[in-house]
Design a protein around this motif. Structure first.
Motif, PDB file in Angstrom:
ATOM      1  N   THR A 125       0.817  -1.219   0.000  1.00  0.00           N
ATOM      2  CA  THR A 125       0.000   0.000   0.000  1.00  0.00           C
ATOM      3  C   THR A 125       0.854   1.274   0.000  1.00  0.00           C
ATOM      4  O   THR A 125       0.393   2.321  -0.441  1.00  0.00           O
ATOM      5  N   GLU A 126       2.100   1.185   0.493  1.00  0.00           N
ATOM      6  CA  GLU A 126       2.964   2.376   0.460  1.00  0.00           C
ATOM      7  C   GLU A 126       3.215   2.834  -0.983  1.00  0.00           C
ATOM      8  O   GLU A 126       3.477   4.007  -1.239  1.00  0.00           O
ATOM      9  N   GLY A 127       3.158   1.885  -1.907  1.00  0.00           N
ATOM     10  CA  GLY A 127       3.379   2.224  -3.312  1.00  0.00           C
ATOM     11  C   GLY A 127       2.231   3.007  -3.927  1.00  0.00           C
ATOM     12  O   GLY A 127       2.351   3.528  -5.034  1.00  0.00           O
ATOM     13  N   LEU A 128       1.121   3.070  -3.201  1.00  0.00           N
ATOM     14  CA  LEU A 128      -0.064   3.732  -3.750  1.00  0.00           C
ATOM     15  C   LEU A 128      -0.087   5.232  -3.464  1.00  0.00           C
ATOM     16  O   LEU A 128      -0.928   5.949  -4.008  1.00  0.00           O
ATOM     17  N   LEU A 129       0.825   5.698  -2.606  1.00  0.00           N
ATOM     18  CA  LEU A 129       0.809   7.114  -2.225  1.00  0.00           C
ATOM     19  C   LEU A 129       1.004   7.997  -3.454  1.00  0.00           C
ATOM     20  O   LEU A 129       1.748   7.659  -4.371  1.00  0.00           O
ATOM     21  N   TRP A 130       0.344   9.145  -3.440  1.00  0.00           N
ATOM     22  CA  TRP A 130       0.300   9.970  -4.649  1.00  0.00           C
ATOM     23  C   TRP A 130       0.973  11.322  -4.456  1.00  0.00           C
ATOM     24  O   TRP A 130       1.838  11.714  -5.212  1.00  0.00           O
ATOM     25  N   GLU A 131       0.584  12.044  -3.404  1.00  0.00           N
ATOM     26  CA  GLU A 131       1.185  13.349  -3.157  1.00  0.00           C
ATOM     27  C   GLU A 131       1.574  13.428  -1.692  1.00  0.00           C
ATOM     28  O   GLU A 131       0.813  13.000  -0.833  1.00  0.00           O
TER      29      GLU A 131
END
Lengths: 398, 379
Positions: free
Chosen positions: A350-356
């Motif tokens: 889920t850390e890979g999903l961060l956007w900004e």
């Protein structure tokens, strides 16, 4: 293999020069687009070190090590250029300059340009003074590039250019464009195309950025409304631009395909990323066995691909190459890179999903999204397979 | 060294290809299979391989070989793969010759290496005991006895076992079943008391046998290498064998691909060559790319062995893993693209698929070698 004495001496000199001249800041990994030096009239250096590094390398001709010295290059042999690349990798030096002028237009001009065109454009590319963009694709001419319709009509000493390009990388930041135009509307589609160079500040040129799924806008739509281009800016013969376009595309494909080639050395391997993300189990193996299998498969293919890049270069050097392997490298390299990015996303969860957010959060997700374009730009994977089937396997036309 | 063949190596490649195409083409495999040849290979061919310098290609010149190393050996094995030739080259000239050259005493080398180079004998390696390759899994025991040892155990899959003049047996002198330490290699006469050799029939018509040892007496002079330290020696020979098997599979895949693209150009359906259909073109083009990768890893593995590269074990596994996958894909696609013809025994293409499967299983498949690479790289 033992290096010749001359090459060993060149290596020692190069190492010493790089140690003395490559600023410390330019030895850090490239983490985002702002770390890349693109050059050009309007380029804003991200640091004094970036500017200094470009100037020092350009003075030696080492932004384009293999180009002739007369055109701002380093005049190095293939062996010397390889040594330079190895020595730069050794200290993790960033490329001093990245540009479509270096990767694409330069090789095409060296082969097809007039003496005046080479003398005018190549030194400015080498010094990073002019930033180029590529006017190839059109709304109706993607995979079927040769059906392009942007027209150029000769009036006196000028071509009058009208039409629209799309996916023009960084057109909004480029100074000049190398552009495919139709000069012979009645000729068969491959024989009516010419290769023109012109200034993006010419009256009638306008650009509009295209927002991509990664949130960034590296590509533009580019419009030409009665743009006047001096006749002298035609490269090669009128109506013979397709040959130049294809030659240039082989360089583009090798560049895009090479994106995965750092797997064997220099770049942080996927296995290292996996170890950091997952840790190791008591048996010394990555704990998620299916994910481990995927990582292993990826590493095997990445390594095999890097060795293939090496072999293809060595064969070319030894005069044994079969040539026309750029489609293979483009197809396989980009598919590998996409798989790699998928795995990078899986490893980060889920850390890979961060956007900004702070500290470059969102970089990975954006890089993943960006990688999806690899197998589309510069000729889709499917187009590369068509080319391989036709030129390498001599299979009959569909 | 550059990842490209030297002029000398290209000559070896061309002469090997010419030799096997002439003397041991696929028709010869068919003949030996259909006649149920008791030896499973042609001894006259083996003798000719000595005349060509092939049988002793990797054996040092001091022991009657050509001293050309593993790249040359791999090129020969690639030609064997391309022609599906039946020879004891892998068991004798690669595996056993490597073990003897690296681990043998002066007497052992002098007694056996010149005879291998002259193709006078076949020497087989009796190591693996499990159906799935696990080189440290050695349950065969060697108990001290007299001035030597007594060997007891079963080796169910010994390549060229039933035609071997000498066996190299891996047995445990100490340690537990899957420990690398405690493994010792022995030279065993297959005619010795207590040795039973039964030929086994294989899908790819290659030679293999079950070797059973019941209290076989060997003496101290029959120990190959140091007592209890045979595993490193065994791995070195296996890596040479794995790299050469990769070369063979490359030959198998490359020829089967050539036969298939030729078929795509000539076979017509719906009024046109089937090779004009994009569905087949894309699969063929993908295979072309995979074969290019297979060539690179194979050459790298062979070069690394010759250069004594510290990563040669990793490169051997890389080649075995990658080329194994490519060869299976290439030959499976070959059969599919040949359609019904591909299923017939009359067509040669099925032989390639059988050999690719067998070679991929031998001395570790892609799963084994993928795991080995990861363990060597510590993940």
């Amino acid at each position: 293999m033992d290096e010749t004495a001359a090459l060993a001496e060149f290596r020692a000199e190069t190492r010493a020069w790089l140690e003395a001249n490559c600023p410390e800041e330019m030895r850090q990994p490239v983490r985002s687009d702002s770390d890349i030096c693109w050059g050009g009239r309007r380029f804003v250096f991200s640091s004094p070190a970036q500017k200094l590094w470009l100037e020092r390398m350009a003075t030696r001709g080492w932004t384009v090590p293999e180009w002739p010295r007369a055109y701002g290059g380093g005049g190095l042999s293939k062996e010397e250029a390889r040594v330079l690349a190895q020595e730069m990798r050794r200290i993790r030096a960033r490329p001093p300059l990245s540009s479509f002028g270096i990767w694409m237009l330069g090789p095409a001009l060296l082969r097809y340009g007039s003496e005046a065109q080479k003398a005018e454009h190549l030194p400015k590319i080498a010094r990073g003074e002019i930033r180029w963009c590529q006017g190839y694709s059109e709304p109706g001419a993607g995979s079927d590039l040769a059906s392009l319709r942007t027209s150029a009509v000769l009036e006196g000493d000028h071509f009058i250019v009208n039409g629209q390009k799309v996916w023009t990388s960084y057109a909004d930041r480029a100074d000049w464009i190398f552009c495919l135009v139709r000069t012979e509307p009645d000729a068969p589609k491959h024989l009516g195309i010419s290769f023109l160079l012109f200034d993006m500040e010419s009256p009638g040129v306008s650009t509009a950025p295209i927002r991509l799924i990664s949130g960034s806008s590296p590509f533009c739509q580019t419009f030409f409304d009665n743009v006047r281009v001096p006749r002298a800016n035609l490269v090669g013969e009128r109506g013979r631009g397709w040959e130049i376009a294809k030659y240039l595309l082989t360089h583009e494909r090798e560049m895009i395909g090479g994106m995965d080639s750092g797997a064997a050395e220099g770049r942080d391997g996927l296995a290292q990323v996996a170890k950091r993300a997952l840790g190791l189990g008591e048996d010394g193996r990555l704990p998620d066995s299916m994910l481990r299998t995927d990582v292993i498969r990826q590493e095997i293919d990445s390594w095999a691909f890097a060795l293939t890049m090496e072999r293809v270069k060595d064969e070319a050097k030894a005069g044994q190459g079969v040539g026309a392997l750029s489609s293979m490298l483009k197809y396989y390299g980009t598919e590998l890179n996409k798989r790699r990015m998928e795995l990078m996303m899986s490893l980060q969860g889920t850390e890979g999903l961060l956007w900004e957010g702070e500290d470059r959060e969102g970089d990975l997700a954006r890089a993943w999204l960006r990688s999806r374009a690899n197998s589309i730009e510069g000729g889709t994977s499917e187009v590369q397979l068509n080319i391989i089937a036709k030129t390498m396997l001599r299979l009959p036309a569909a | 060294m550059a990842l490209v063949l030297t002029d000398d190596e290209r000559m070896i490649r061309d002469s090997a290809e010419g030799f096997f195409a002439e003397h041991a083409p696929v028709a010869e495999l068919r003949r030996l299979r259909d006649s149920r040849d008791p030896h499973g290979f042609d001894r006259a061919l083996w003798a000719r391989m000595a005349e060509m310098g092939f049988a002793g290609v990797a054996i040092p010149e001091a022991h009657g070989g050509a001293g050309l190393g593993m790249v040359a050996a791999g090129l020969i094995q690639e030609a064997i793969g391309r022609n599906l030739s039946l020879t004891p080259f892998l068991s004798t000239s690669i595996l056993s010759a490597t073990l003897l050259a690296k681990g043998g005493t002066a007497e052992q080398k002098a007694a056996l290496l010149p005879r291998i180079a002259a193709a006078e004998i076949v020497v087989a390696l009796a190591a693996d005991e499990a159906p799935r390759h696990a080189p440290a899994h050695i349950g065969t025991r060697a108990h001290a006895s007299g001035n030597g040892f007594r060997l007891t155990g079963t080796k169910p899959f010994v390549l060229d076992g039933h035609v071997a003049d000498r066996l190299i047996v891996a047995a445990r002198t100490s340690g537990a079943d899957s420990e690398p330490a405690g493994i010792t290699l022995f030279l065993v006469d297959p005619k010795a008391e207590g040795v039973r050799v039964e030929r086994r029939s294989l899908v790819d018509s290659r030679n293999a046998a079950r070797v059973t040892l019941e209290g076989v007496q060997v003496d101290g002079a029959d120990v190959l290498g140091a007592v209890g330290e045979g595993f490193a020696l065994l791995e070195a020979a296996l890596d040479a064998g794995r790299a050469c098997l990769a070369a063979e599979m490359l030959g198998v895949a490359d020829r089967s691909f050539a036969l298939t693209t030729e078929y795509l150009r000539t076979r017509e359906q719906f009024g046109r060559p089937i090779g004009s259909f994009q569905a087949l073109q894309h699969r063929a083009a993908h295979l072309f790319c995979e074969l290019e990768l297979a060539k690179s890893v194979t050459l790298k593995a062979l070069r690394a062995l010759d250069e004594g590269d510290s990563r040669s074990a990793i490169f051997a596994s890389l080649a075995k893993a990658k080329v194994g996958e490519v060869a299976r894909l290439a030959t499976n696609e070959a059969v599919q693209m040949h359609g019904g013809i591909g299923m017939t025994d009359d067509a040669d293409i099925g032989f390639y698929m059988k050999r690719a499967r067998a070679a991929a299983e031998t001395f570790g498949d892609s799963a084994f070698h993928g795991d080995r690479i990861a363990c060597l790289m510590r993940y």
